[in-house]
Write a protein that holds these residues in place. Structure first.
Motif, PDB file in Angstrom:
ATOM      1  N   HIS A  35       8.283   8.339  -3.199  1.00 19.92           N
ATOM      2  CA  HIS A  35       6.952   8.265  -3.803  1.00 19.92           C
ATOM      3  C   HIS A  35       7.042   7.878  -5.274  1.00 19.92           C
ATOM      4  O   HIS A  35       6.292   7.001  -5.754  1.00 19.92           O
ATOM      5  CB  HIS A  35       6.246   9.611  -3.640  1.00 19.92           C
ATOM      6  CG  HIS A  35       4.790   9.572  -4.000  1.00 19.92           C
ATOM      7  ND1 HIS A  35       3.984  10.689  -4.006  1.00 19.92           N
ATOM      8  CD2 HIS A  35       3.993   8.561  -4.393  1.00 19.92           C
ATOM      9  CE1 HIS A  35       2.754  10.350  -4.364  1.00 19.92           C
ATOM     10  NE2 HIS A  35       2.732   9.065  -4.611  1.00 19.92           N
ATOM     11  N   GLU A  65       5.410   4.278  -6.683  1.00 23.31           N
ATOM     12  CA  GLU A  65       4.336   4.294  -7.683  1.00 23.31           C
ATOM     13  C   GLU A  65       4.704   3.463  -8.906  1.00 23.31           C
ATOM     14  O   GLU A  65       3.866   2.748  -9.464  1.00 23.31           O
ATOM     15  CB  GLU A  65       4.043   5.735  -8.115  1.00 23.31           C
ATOM     16  CG  GLU A  65       3.096   6.478  -7.188  1.00 23.31           C
ATOM     17  CD  GLU A  65       2.582   7.769  -7.822  1.00 23.31           C
ATOM     18  OE1 GLU A  65       1.450   8.147  -7.516  1.00 23.31           O
ATOM     19  OE2 GLU A  65       3.316   8.377  -8.620  1.00 23.31           O
ATOM     20  N   LEU A 103       4.004   5.693   2.627  1.00 24.89           N
ATOM     21  CA  LEU A 103       4.383   7.105   2.604  1.00 24.89           C
ATOM     22  C   LEU A 103       3.911   7.831   3.860  1.00 24.89           C
ATOM     23  O   LEU A 103       4.643   8.669   4.407  1.00 24.89           O
ATOM     24  CB  LEU A 103       3.810   7.784   1.362  1.00 24.89           C
ATOM     25  CG  LEU A 103       4.475   7.419   0.030  1.00 24.89           C
ATOM     26  CD1 LEU A 103       3.681   7.986  -1.137  1.00 24.89           C
ATOM     27  CD2 LEU A 103       5.911   7.924  -0.019  1.00 24.89           C
ATOM     28  N   THR A 104       2.719   7.515   4.328  1.00 23.60           N
ATOM     29  CA  THR A 104       2.200   8.144   5.551  1.00 23.60           C
ATOM     30  C   THR A 104       3.095   7.805   6.738  1.00 23.60           C
ATOM     31  O   THR A 104       3.409   8.672   7.570  1.00 23.60           O
ATOM     32  CB  THR A 104       0.752   7.690   5.814  1.00 23.60           C
ATOM     33  OG1 THR A 104      -0.062   8.084   4.716  1.00 23.60           O
ATOM     34  CG2 THR A 104       0.209   8.313   7.091  1.00 23.60           C
ATOM     35  N   GLN A 106       9.581  12.710  -1.760  1.00 27.30           N
ATOM     36  CA  GLN A 106       9.247  12.806  -3.188  1.00 27.30           C
ATOM     37  C   GLN A 106       9.924  11.694  -3.980  1.00 27.30           C
ATOM     38  O   GLN A 106       9.299  11.054  -4.841  1.00 27.30           O
ATOM     39  CB  GLN A 106       9.676  14.167  -3.731  1.00 27.30           C
ATOM     40  CG  GLN A 106       9.442  14.362  -5.233  1.00 27.30           C
ATOM     41  CD  GLN A 106      10.005  15.683  -5.749  1.00 27.30           C
ATOM     42  OE1 GLN A 106      10.166  16.646  -4.984  1.00 27.30           O
ATOM     43  NE2 GLN A 106      10.318  15.744  -7.028  1.00 27.30           N
ATOM     44  N   GLU A 142       6.311   9.797   6.402  1.00 25.71           N
ATOM     45  CA  GLU A 142       6.099  11.211   6.731  1.00 25.71           C
ATOM     46  C   GLU A 142       6.025  11.422   8.234  1.00 25.71           C
ATOM     47  O   GLU A 142       6.473  12.445   8.758  1.00 25.71           O
ATOM     48  CB  GLU A 142       4.815  11.714   6.065  1.00 25.71           C
ATOM     49  CG  GLU A 142       4.951  11.900   4.565  1.00 25.71           C
ATOM     50  CD  GLU A 142       3.609  12.141   3.882  1.00 25.71           C
ATOM     51  OE1 GLU A 142       2.597  12.275   4.599  1.00 25.71           O
ATOM     52  OE2 GLU A 142       3.585  12.200   2.636  1.00 25.71           O
ATOM     53  N   GLU A 174       4.835  -0.568  -7.970  1.00 25.17           N
ATOM     54  CA  GLU A 174       3.745  -1.162  -7.186  1.00 25.17           C
ATOM     55  C   GLU A 174       3.223  -2.458  -7.804  1.00 25.17           C
ATOM     56  O   GLU A 174       3.066  -3.477  -7.117  1.00 25.17           O
ATOM     57  CB  GLU A 174       2.606  -0.159  -7.038  1.00 25.17           C
ATOM     58  CG  GLU A 174       1.468  -0.670  -6.161  1.00 25.17           C
ATOM     59  CD  GLU A 174       0.401   0.389  -5.915  1.00 25.17           C
ATOM     60  OE1 GLU A 174      -0.453   0.165  -5.046  1.00 25.17           O
ATOM     61  OE2 GLU A 174       0.420   1.438  -6.602  1.00 25.17           O
ATOM     62  N   ASN A 221       0.863  -1.181   0.000  1.00 28.67           N
ATOM     63  CA  ASN A 221       0.000   0.000   0.000  1.00 28.67           C
ATOM     64  C   ASN A 221       0.899   1.231   0.000  1.00 28.67           C
ATOM     65  O   ASN A 221       1.487   1.590   1.024  1.00 28.67           O
ATOM     66  CB  ASN A 221      -0.918  -0.011   1.225  1.00 28.67           C
ATOM     67  CG  ASN A 221      -1.927   1.117   1.208  1.00 28.67           C
ATOM     68  OD1 ASN A 221      -1.613   2.251   0.849  1.00 28.67           O
ATOM     69  ND2 ASN A 221      -3.150   0.811   1.612  1.00 28.67           N
ATOM     70  N   VAL A 222       1.027   1.860  -1.182  1.00 30.72           N
ATOM     71  CA  VAL A 222       1.961   2.981  -1.332  1.00 30.72           C
ATOM     72  C   VAL A 222       1.636   4.101  -0.357  1.00 30.72           C
ATOM     73  O   VAL A 222       2.524   4.638   0.318  1.00 30.72           O
ATOM     74  CB  VAL A 222       1.937   3.507  -2.788  1.00 30.72           C
ATOM     75  CG1 VAL A 222       2.743   4.795  -2.892  1.00 30.72           C
ATOM     76  CG2 VAL A 222       2.491   2.462  -3.734  1.00 30.72           C
ATOM     77  N   GLN A 223       0.358   4.464  -0.265  1.00 31.46           N
ATOM     78  CA  GLN A 223      -0.015   5.594   0.576  1.00 31.46           C
ATOM     79  C   GLN A 223       0.259   5.311   2.051  1.00 31.46           C
ATOM     80  O   GLN A 223       0.693   6.190   2.791  1.00 31.46           O
ATOM     81  CB  GLN A 223      -1.491   5.957   0.377  1.00 31.46           C
ATOM     82  CG  GLN A 223      -1.860   7.324   0.935  1.00 31.46           C
ATOM     83  CD  GLN A 223      -0.938   8.435   0.448  1.00 31.46           C
ATOM     84  OE1 GLN A 223      -0.759   8.628  -0.748  1.00 31.46           O
ATOM     85  NE2 GLN A 223      -0.321   9.153   1.379  1.00 31.46           N
ATOM     86  N   GLU A 224       0.037   4.078   2.461  1.00 32.82           N
ATOM     87  CA  GLU A 224       0.296   3.719   3.864  1.00 32.82           C
ATOM     88  C   GLU A 224       1.784   3.822   4.188  1.00 32.82           C
ATOM     89  O   GLU A 224       2.167   4.342   5.242  1.00 32.82           O
ATOM     90  CB  GLU A 224      -0.205   2.300   4.121  1.00 32.82           C
ATOM     91  CG  GLU A 224      -0.064   1.836   5.574  1.00 32.82           C
ATOM     92  CD  GLU A 224      -0.575   0.424   5.783  1.00 32.82           C
ATOM     93  OE1 GLU A 224      -0.024  -0.287   6.647  1.00 32.82           O
ATOM     94  OE2 GLU A 224      -1.519   0.027   5.071  1.00 32.82           O
TER      95      GLU A 224
END
Length: 445
Positions: free
Chosen positions: A25, A29, A7-8, A22, A11, A32, A2-5
Protein backbone atom coordinates in the motif's frame (compact mmCIF):
# COMPACT_ATOMS: atom_id res chain seq x y z
CA UNK A 1 -3.50 2.25 -11.88
CA UNK A 2 -6.31 1.94 -9.36
CA UNK A 3 -4.52 1.49 -6.02
CA UNK A 4 -7.61 0.43 -4.10
CA UNK A 5 -8.61 -2.13 -6.72
CA UNK A 6 -5.15 -3.72 -6.69
CA UNK A 7 -5.11 -3.82 -2.88
CA UNK A 8 -8.60 -5.35 -2.75
CA UNK A 9 -7.51 -8.08 -5.15
CA UNK A 10 -4.39 -8.75 -3.09
CA UNK A 11 -6.40 -8.91 0.15
CA UNK A 12 -8.69 -11.49 -1.47
CA UNK A 13 -5.74 -13.61 -2.63
CA UNK A 14 -3.64 -13.16 0.52
CA UNK A 15 -6.04 -12.68 3.45
CA UNK A 16 -4.51 -11.82 6.81
CA UNK A 17 -1.08 -10.89 5.43
CA UNK A 18 -1.23 -7.44 7.03
CA UNK A 19 2.49 -6.57 6.99
CA UNK A 20 2.82 -7.48 3.31
CA UNK A 21 -0.33 -5.55 2.35
CA UNK A 22 0.84 -2.54 4.37
CA UNK A 23 4.18 -2.47 2.53
CA UNK A 24 2.50 -2.74 -0.88
CA UNK A 25 0.00 0.00 0.00
CA UNK A 26 2.76 2.46 0.95
CA UNK A 27 4.64 1.93 -2.31
CA UNK A 28 1.58 2.07 -4.57
CA UNK A 29 0.37 5.33 -3.02
CA UNK A 30 3.78 6.91 -3.59
CA UNK A 31 4.21 5.86 -7.22
CA UNK A 32 0.61 6.23 -8.45
CA UNK A 33 1.14 9.53 -10.28
CA UNK A 34 4.36 8.61 -12.06
CA UNK A 35 2.96 5.17 -12.92
CA UNK A 36 -0.10 6.68 -14.57
CA UNK A 37 2.07 9.15 -16.48
CA UNK A 38 3.92 6.24 -18.13
CA UNK A 39 1.43 4.00 -20.00
CA UNK A 40 4.19 1.54 -20.88
CA UNK A 41 4.13 0.38 -17.24
CA UNK A 42 0.41 -0.31 -17.38
CA UNK A 43 0.54 -2.15 -20.71
CA UNK A 44 3.28 -4.45 -19.36
CA UNK A 45 1.32 -4.94 -16.10
CA UNK A 46 4.41 -3.97 -14.12
CA UNK A 47 2.55 -3.52 -10.83
CA UNK A 48 0.64 -6.79 -11.07
CA UNK A 49 3.94 -8.57 -11.71
CA UNK A 50 5.93 -6.62 -9.12
CA UNK A 51 3.64 -7.21 -6.13
CA UNK A 52 3.75 -11.01 -6.44
CA UNK A 53 6.98 -12.92 -5.71
CA UNK A 54 8.65 -14.87 -8.48
CA UNK A 55 8.43 -17.91 -6.21
CA UNK A 56 8.17 -19.00 -2.59
CA UNK A 57 9.78 -22.14 -1.19
CA UNK A 58 8.28 -23.40 2.08
CA UNK A 59 9.77 -26.46 3.73
CA UNK A 60 9.90 -28.47 6.93
CA UNK A 61 13.05 -28.27 9.04
CA UNK A 62 13.52 -31.32 11.28
CA UNK A 63 16.39 -31.37 13.77
CA UNK A 64 17.36 -33.06 17.02
CA UNK A 65 17.91 -31.11 20.26
CA UNK A 66 20.54 -31.90 22.91
CA UNK A 67 18.12 -34.20 24.78
CA UNK A 68 17.61 -36.32 21.67
CA UNK A 69 14.12 -34.98 20.98
CA UNK A 70 13.04 -34.31 17.40
CA UNK A 71 12.02 -30.70 16.78
CA UNK A 72 10.14 -29.42 13.73
CA UNK A 73 10.12 -25.88 12.34
CA UNK A 74 8.97 -24.25 9.10
CA UNK A 75 11.45 -22.63 6.74
CA UNK A 76 10.77 -20.21 3.88
CA UNK A 77 12.57 -18.41 1.09
CA UNK A 78 10.73 -15.68 -0.82
CA UNK A 79 12.42 -14.85 -4.13
CA UNK A 80 10.62 -11.63 -5.03
CA UNK A 81 12.25 -9.94 -8.02
CA UNK A 82 15.57 -10.33 -9.83
CA UNK A 83 15.22 -7.75 -12.59
CA UNK A 84 18.44 -5.94 -11.64
CA UNK A 85 20.47 -8.75 -10.06
CA UNK A 86 20.45 -11.94 -7.97
CA UNK A 87 17.85 -12.14 -5.21
CA UNK A 88 19.36 -10.60 -2.08
CA UNK A 89 17.97 -10.48 1.44
CA UNK A 90 18.47 -11.85 4.91
CA UNK A 91 17.37 -14.97 6.76
CA UNK A 92 15.34 -14.16 9.88
CA UNK A 93 15.19 -16.68 12.73
CA UNK A 94 12.46 -15.67 15.17
CA UNK A 95 9.21 -17.18 16.53
CA UNK A 96 7.22 -14.38 14.85
CA UNK A 97 8.35 -15.34 11.33
CA UNK A 98 5.52 -16.04 8.90
CA UNK A 99 4.96 -15.52 5.19
CA UNK A 100 3.35 -12.10 5.61
CA UNK A 101 6.44 -10.74 7.38
CA UNK A 102 8.84 -12.34 4.91
CA UNK A 103 6.85 -11.07 1.91
CA UNK A 104 6.78 -7.54 3.33
CA UNK A 105 10.53 -7.69 3.93
CA UNK A 106 11.20 -9.15 0.49
CA UNK A 107 9.03 -6.53 -1.23
CA UNK A 108 10.80 -3.71 0.64
CA UNK A 109 14.14 -5.30 -0.28
CA UNK A 110 13.43 -4.86 -4.00
CA UNK A 111 13.42 -1.08 -3.69
CA UNK A 112 16.07 -0.85 -0.99
CA UNK A 113 18.51 -2.87 -3.09
CA UNK A 114 17.69 -0.81 -6.18
CA UNK A 115 18.48 2.37 -4.25
CA UNK A 116 21.99 1.16 -3.35
CA UNK A 117 22.94 1.38 -7.07
CA UNK A 118 24.35 -2.17 -6.77
CA UNK A 119 23.05 -5.00 -9.02
CA UNK A 120 20.88 -6.85 -6.47
CA UNK A 121 17.29 -8.07 -6.62
CA UNK A 122 14.95 -8.52 -3.67
CA UNK A 123 14.28 -11.58 -1.51
CA UNK A 124 13.92 -12.72 2.09
CA UNK A 125 13.84 -15.93 4.07
CA UNK A 126 13.65 -17.36 7.54
CA UNK A 127 12.09 -19.72 10.01
CA UNK A 128 10.02 -19.69 13.19
CA UNK A 129 13.02 -21.26 14.94
CA UNK A 130 14.10 -19.36 18.07
CA UNK A 131 17.88 -19.38 18.62
CA UNK A 132 17.49 -17.89 22.13
CA UNK A 133 18.47 -20.39 24.80
CA UNK A 134 19.75 -22.95 22.29
CA UNK A 135 23.22 -24.45 22.51
CA UNK A 136 25.73 -24.00 19.71
CA UNK A 137 25.26 -27.66 18.82
CA UNK A 138 21.49 -27.25 18.53
CA UNK A 139 21.86 -24.15 16.39
CA UNK A 140 24.34 -25.97 14.17
CA UNK A 141 21.96 -28.89 13.66
CA UNK A 142 19.08 -26.56 12.86
CA UNK A 143 21.15 -24.49 10.40
CA UNK A 144 22.42 -27.60 8.65
CA UNK A 145 18.88 -28.98 8.33
CA UNK A 146 17.66 -25.59 7.06
CA UNK A 147 20.38 -25.48 4.40
CA UNK A 148 19.63 -29.04 3.28
CA UNK A 149 16.43 -27.65 1.77
CA UNK A 150 17.60 -24.17 0.78
CA UNK A 151 20.81 -24.95 -1.10
CA UNK A 152 19.04 -26.04 -4.29
CA UNK A 153 17.69 -22.57 -5.08
CA UNK A 154 20.54 -20.27 -4.01
CA UNK A 155 23.93 -19.42 -5.49
CA UNK A 156 26.32 -16.47 -6.00
CA UNK A 157 24.58 -15.47 -9.25
CA UNK A 158 21.10 -16.68 -8.27
CA UNK A 159 20.17 -15.82 -4.69
CA UNK A 160 22.53 -14.56 -1.98
CA UNK A 161 21.03 -14.73 1.54
CA UNK A 162 22.42 -12.77 4.49
CA UNK A 163 21.92 -12.40 8.21
CA UNK A 164 18.95 -10.78 9.92
CA UNK A 165 17.27 -10.95 13.32
CA UNK A 166 18.47 -14.17 14.98
CA UNK A 167 21.01 -14.87 12.24
CA UNK A 168 24.50 -13.61 13.01
CA UNK A 169 28.00 -14.74 12.15
CA UNK A 170 27.60 -18.07 13.99
CA UNK A 171 24.46 -19.04 12.07
CA UNK A 172 25.86 -17.86 8.73
CA UNK A 173 28.96 -19.97 9.39
CA UNK A 174 26.96 -23.14 10.06
CA UNK A 175 24.77 -22.55 6.99
CA UNK A 176 27.72 -21.80 4.74
CA UNK A 177 29.60 -24.90 5.92
CA UNK A 178 26.68 -27.11 4.89
CA UNK A 179 26.14 -25.26 1.59
CA UNK A 180 29.81 -25.70 0.68
CA UNK A 181 29.65 -29.41 1.46
CA UNK A 182 26.50 -29.96 -0.59
CA UNK A 183 27.48 -27.79 -3.56
CA UNK A 184 31.16 -28.84 -3.69
CA UNK A 185 32.27 -25.26 -4.21
CA UNK A 186 33.58 -22.35 -2.18
CA UNK A 187 31.56 -19.39 -3.47
CA UNK A 188 30.29 -16.20 -1.85
CA UNK A 189 26.70 -17.36 -1.65
CA UNK A 190 26.04 -16.01 1.85
CA UNK A 191 27.04 -12.60 3.18
CA UNK A 192 27.83 -11.70 6.75
CA UNK A 193 30.59 -14.29 6.75
CA UNK A 194 33.50 -14.33 9.18
CA UNK A 195 36.37 -11.97 8.33
CA UNK A 196 38.82 -14.85 8.01
CA UNK A 197 36.74 -16.68 5.38
CA UNK A 198 35.31 -14.07 3.03
CA UNK A 199 33.48 -11.54 5.19
CA UNK A 200 33.71 -7.78 4.81
CA UNK A 201 35.03 -5.30 7.31
CA UNK A 202 32.37 -3.10 9.05
CA UNK A 203 29.52 -5.42 8.00
CA UNK A 204 28.18 -5.75 11.60
CA UNK A 205 28.13 -1.96 11.97
CA UNK A 206 26.96 -1.22 8.42
CA UNK A 207 23.20 -0.83 8.95
CA UNK A 208 23.71 1.54 11.88
CA UNK A 209 26.54 3.43 10.21
CA UNK A 210 24.60 3.78 6.97
CA UNK A 211 21.48 5.08 8.74
CA UNK A 212 23.60 7.66 10.54
CA UNK A 213 25.28 8.75 7.29
CA UNK A 214 21.86 9.12 5.64
CA UNK A 215 20.57 11.13 8.60
CA UNK A 216 23.64 13.33 8.39
CA UNK A 217 22.80 14.08 4.75
CA UNK A 218 19.27 15.04 5.84
CA UNK A 219 20.69 17.31 8.52
CA UNK A 220 22.96 19.03 6.00
CA UNK A 221 19.94 19.99 3.87
CA UNK A 222 18.65 21.87 6.95
CA UNK A 223 22.08 23.45 7.61
CA UNK A 224 22.19 21.26 10.71
CA UNK A 225 24.41 18.57 12.23
CA UNK A 226 24.46 15.89 14.95
CA UNK A 227 26.52 18.14 17.20
CA UNK A 228 24.68 18.55 20.51
CA UNK A 229 21.57 16.66 19.35
CA UNK A 230 19.77 14.22 21.67
CA UNK A 231 18.88 10.94 19.98
CA UNK A 232 16.36 8.30 21.06
CA UNK A 233 17.06 4.77 19.84
CA UNK A 234 15.10 1.55 20.31
CA UNK A 235 16.55 -1.94 20.46
CA UNK A 236 20.00 -2.89 21.75
CA UNK A 237 21.40 -5.25 19.11
CA UNK A 238 23.93 -4.78 16.31
CA UNK A 239 21.89 -2.11 14.53
CA UNK A 240 21.41 0.06 17.63
CA UNK A 241 25.07 -0.47 18.52
CA UNK A 242 26.18 0.75 15.07
CA UNK A 243 23.96 3.83 15.22
CA UNK A 244 25.13 4.66 18.76
CA UNK A 245 28.79 4.38 17.74
CA UNK A 246 28.51 6.70 14.77
CA UNK A 247 26.06 9.20 16.32
CA UNK A 248 28.39 9.62 19.31
CA UNK A 249 31.39 10.00 17.02
CA UNK A 250 29.54 12.80 15.15
CA UNK A 251 28.76 14.70 18.35
CA UNK A 252 25.23 13.49 19.11
CA UNK A 253 24.05 12.11 22.47
CA UNK A 254 22.14 8.80 22.53
CA UNK A 255 19.81 8.86 25.54
CA UNK A 256 17.62 5.74 25.13
CA UNK A 257 17.81 2.09 24.17
CA UNK A 258 15.06 -0.49 24.59
CA UNK A 259 13.99 -4.12 24.72
CA UNK A 260 10.69 -5.99 25.02
CA UNK A 261 10.76 -5.41 28.81
CA UNK A 262 10.88 -1.59 28.51
CA UNK A 263 13.42 1.12 27.83
CA UNK A 264 16.50 2.64 29.44
CA UNK A 265 16.82 6.42 29.77
CA UNK A 266 20.40 7.57 30.23
CA UNK A 267 20.39 11.34 30.57
CA UNK A 268 24.18 11.55 30.39
CA UNK A 269 24.19 9.72 27.07
CA UNK A 270 26.00 6.60 25.93
CA UNK A 271 29.78 6.71 25.92
CA UNK A 272 32.31 4.21 24.58
CA UNK A 273 32.06 1.94 27.63
CA UNK A 274 28.26 1.87 27.52
CA UNK A 275 28.18 1.25 23.77
CA UNK A 276 30.57 -1.70 24.20
CA UNK A 277 28.28 -3.01 26.94
CA UNK A 278 25.40 -3.19 24.43
CA UNK A 279 27.26 -5.94 22.58
CA UNK A 280 28.01 -7.81 25.80
CA UNK A 281 24.35 -7.56 26.79
CA UNK A 282 23.20 -8.89 23.43
CA UNK A 283 25.84 -11.65 23.52
CA UNK A 284 24.47 -12.80 26.90
CA UNK A 285 21.60 -14.42 24.93
CA UNK A 286 19.13 -12.31 26.86
CA UNK A 287 16.22 -10.43 25.29
CA UNK A 288 15.85 -7.92 28.11
CA UNK A 289 17.54 -4.55 28.48
CA UNK A 290 16.96 -3.92 32.22
CA UNK A 291 20.42 -5.27 33.30
CA UNK A 292 21.87 -2.06 31.83
CA UNK A 293 21.00 -0.12 35.00
CA UNK A 294 22.84 -2.65 37.17
CA UNK A 295 25.99 -1.84 35.22
CA UNK A 296 25.27 1.90 34.99
CA UNK A 297 23.07 2.87 37.98
CA UNK A 298 22.89 6.54 36.95
CA UNK A 299 20.48 5.43 34.18
CA UNK A 300 16.77 4.74 34.68
CA UNK A 301 14.78 1.73 33.52
CA UNK A 302 11.14 2.32 32.57
CA UNK A 303 9.34 -1.06 32.34
CA UNK A 304 6.66 -1.87 29.79
CA UNK A 305 6.98 1.36 27.80
CA UNK A 306 8.64 2.62 24.62
CA UNK A 307 11.27 5.37 24.44
CA UNK A 308 9.21 7.68 22.24
CA UNK A 309 7.81 9.49 25.27
CA UNK A 310 11.26 10.95 26.00
CA UNK A 311 11.87 14.45 24.54
CA UNK A 312 14.61 14.31 21.90
CA UNK A 313 15.83 16.02 18.73
CA UNK A 314 16.08 12.87 16.62
CA UNK A 315 14.04 9.66 16.96
CA UNK A 316 15.46 6.54 15.29
CA UNK A 317 13.36 3.36 15.71
CA UNK A 318 15.92 0.58 15.29
CA UNK A 319 14.31 -2.64 16.53
CA UNK A 320 11.42 -4.14 14.55
CA UNK A 321 8.50 -3.33 12.23
CA UNK A 322 5.62 -1.09 13.37
CA UNK A 323 7.31 -0.23 16.67
CA UNK A 324 6.36 3.46 16.50
CA UNK A 325 2.61 4.09 16.22
CA UNK A 326 0.34 7.12 15.84
CA UNK A 327 0.20 7.88 19.55
CA UNK A 328 3.99 7.70 19.73
CA UNK A 329 4.27 10.08 16.78
CA UNK A 330 1.90 12.57 18.42
CA UNK A 331 4.01 12.46 21.59
CA UNK A 332 7.23 13.00 19.63
CA UNK A 333 5.73 15.98 17.80
CA UNK A 334 4.39 17.42 21.07
CA UNK A 335 7.86 17.07 22.62
CA UNK A 336 9.46 18.95 19.72
CA UNK A 337 11.23 16.19 17.77
CA UNK A 338 13.01 17.57 14.69
CA UNK A 339 13.78 14.42 12.65
CA UNK A 340 12.46 10.85 12.53
CA UNK A 341 14.46 8.09 10.84
CA UNK A 342 13.31 4.48 10.39
CA UNK A 343 16.36 2.33 10.98
CA UNK A 344 14.25 -0.82 11.35
CA UNK A 345 12.29 -2.08 8.33
CA UNK A 346 8.89 -0.35 8.26
CA UNK A 347 9.50 0.80 11.83
CA UNK A 348 6.55 3.21 11.82
CA UNK A 349 2.86 2.45 11.35
CA UNK A 350 1.01 4.24 8.51
CA UNK A 351 -0.81 6.57 10.92
CA UNK A 352 2.52 7.52 12.52
CA UNK A 353 3.99 8.38 9.12
CA UNK A 354 0.91 10.46 8.25
CA UNK A 355 1.32 12.52 11.44
CA UNK A 356 5.04 13.06 10.85
CA UNK A 357 4.55 14.09 7.21
CA UNK A 358 1.61 16.39 8.01
CA UNK A 359 3.87 18.21 10.46
CA UNK A 360 6.45 18.57 7.67
CA UNK A 361 9.17 16.88 9.72
CA UNK A 362 12.05 15.33 7.78
CA UNK A 363 11.27 11.59 7.82
CA UNK A 364 13.42 8.81 6.35
CA UNK A 365 11.80 5.46 5.47
CA UNK A 366 13.68 2.28 6.29
CA UNK A 367 14.20 1.28 2.67
CA UNK A 368 16.41 4.37 2.27
CA UNK A 369 17.90 4.86 5.72
CA UNK A 370 18.83 1.27 6.54
CA UNK A 371 20.17 0.28 3.12
CA UNK A 372 23.73 0.43 4.43
CA UNK A 373 23.52 -3.16 5.68
CA UNK A 374 22.63 -4.66 2.32
CA UNK A 375 24.95 -2.13 0.67
CA UNK A 376 27.97 -3.57 2.49
CA UNK A 377 26.62 -7.08 1.82
CA UNK A 378 26.76 -6.17 -1.87
CA UNK A 379 30.32 -4.97 -1.38
CA UNK A 380 31.10 -8.32 0.27
CA UNK A 381 29.73 -10.07 -2.83
CA UNK A 382 32.03 -7.95 -5.00
CA UNK A 383 35.07 -8.73 -2.86
CA UNK A 384 34.26 -12.46 -2.98
CA UNK A 385 33.86 -12.38 -6.77
CA UNK A 386 37.19 -10.60 -7.21
CA UNK A 387 38.91 -12.75 -4.55
CA UNK A 388 40.19 -9.76 -2.59
CA UNK A 389 39.58 -7.77 0.59
CA UNK A 390 39.14 -4.02 0.93
CA UNK A 391 40.35 -2.14 3.98
CA UNK A 392 37.97 -0.74 6.57
CA UNK A 393 38.48 2.77 5.20
CA UNK A 394 37.78 1.61 1.64
CA UNK A 395 34.53 -0.11 2.64
CA UNK A 396 33.48 2.85 4.77
CA UNK A 397 34.13 5.27 1.90
CA UNK A 398 32.01 3.14 -0.45
CA UNK A 399 29.25 3.00 2.19
CA UNK A 400 29.36 6.80 2.46
CA UNK A 401 29.00 7.01 -1.32
CA UNK A 402 26.06 4.59 -1.36
CA UNK A 403 24.13 6.46 1.33
CA UNK A 404 24.86 9.83 -0.30
CA UNK A 405 23.58 8.50 -3.64
CA UNK A 406 20.39 7.25 -1.98
CA UNK A 407 19.83 10.66 -0.41
CA UNK A 408 20.33 12.39 -3.77
CA UNK A 409 17.76 10.05 -5.38
CA UNK A 410 15.26 10.70 -2.59
CA UNK A 411 15.69 14.46 -3.01
CA UNK A 412 15.32 14.22 -6.78
CA UNK A 413 11.99 12.40 -6.70
CA UNK A 414 10.66 13.54 -3.32
CA UNK A 415 11.03 17.33 -3.36
CA UNK A 416 7.61 18.97 -3.33
CA UNK A 417 6.57 22.40 -4.63
CA UNK A 418 7.09 24.04 -1.23
CA UNK A 419 10.62 22.63 -0.96
CA UNK A 420 9.75 19.93 1.59
CA UNK A 421 11.43 16.61 0.80
CA UNK A 422 9.03 13.67 1.09
CA UNK A 423 11.64 10.94 1.48
CA UNK A 424 9.00 8.19 1.43
CA UNK A 425 7.81 9.27 -2.00
CA UNK A 426 11.34 9.88 -3.23
CA UNK A 427 12.68 6.49 -2.15
CA UNK A 428 9.73 4.57 -3.55
CA UNK A 429 9.74 6.33 -6.92
CA UNK A 430 13.51 6.10 -7.37
CA UNK A 431 13.57 2.38 -6.56
CA UNK A 432 10.46 1.65 -8.61
CA UNK A 433 11.66 3.37 -11.79
CA UNK A 434 14.93 1.45 -11.78
CA UNK A 435 13.25 -1.93 -11.31
CA UNK A 436 10.28 -1.22 -13.61
CA UNK A 437 12.50 -0.05 -16.47
CA UNK A 438 14.65 -3.16 -16.11
CA UNK A 439 11.51 -5.32 -16.26
CA UNK A 440 10.40 -3.51 -19.44
CA UNK A 441 13.80 -4.08 -21.06
CA UNK A 442 13.67 -7.81 -20.33
CA UNK A 443 10.19 -8.50 -21.71
CA UNK A 444 7.35 -10.49 -20.17
CA UNK A 445 9.07 -13.23 -18.19
Amino acid sequence: MNVQEILTNLETKHPGEKEYLQAVHEVLESIETIYNENPQYESAKIIERLVEPDRILTFRVSWVDDEGNVQVNLGHRVQFNNAIGPYKGGIRLHPSVNLSILKFLGFEQIFKNALTTLPMGGGKGGSDFNPKGKSDAEIMRFCQAFMLELWRIIGPSTDVPAGDIGTGGREIGFMYGMYKKLQHENAGVLTGKGLNWGGSLIRPEATGYGATYFTNEMLKTQNDSFEGKTVCLSGFGNVTWGVALKVTELGGKVITISGPDGYVYDEKGLDEEKIDYLLALRASNNDIVSPYIEEFPEAKFIPGKKPWEVPCDIAMPSAIQNELNGDDAKQLVFNGVKYVIEVSNMGCTPDAIDIILKNKLPFAPGKAANAGGVGVSGLEMSQNAMKLNWTKDEVDAKLHQIMSSIHIACEKYGTEDDGYVNYVKGANIAGFIKVADAMLDQGIV
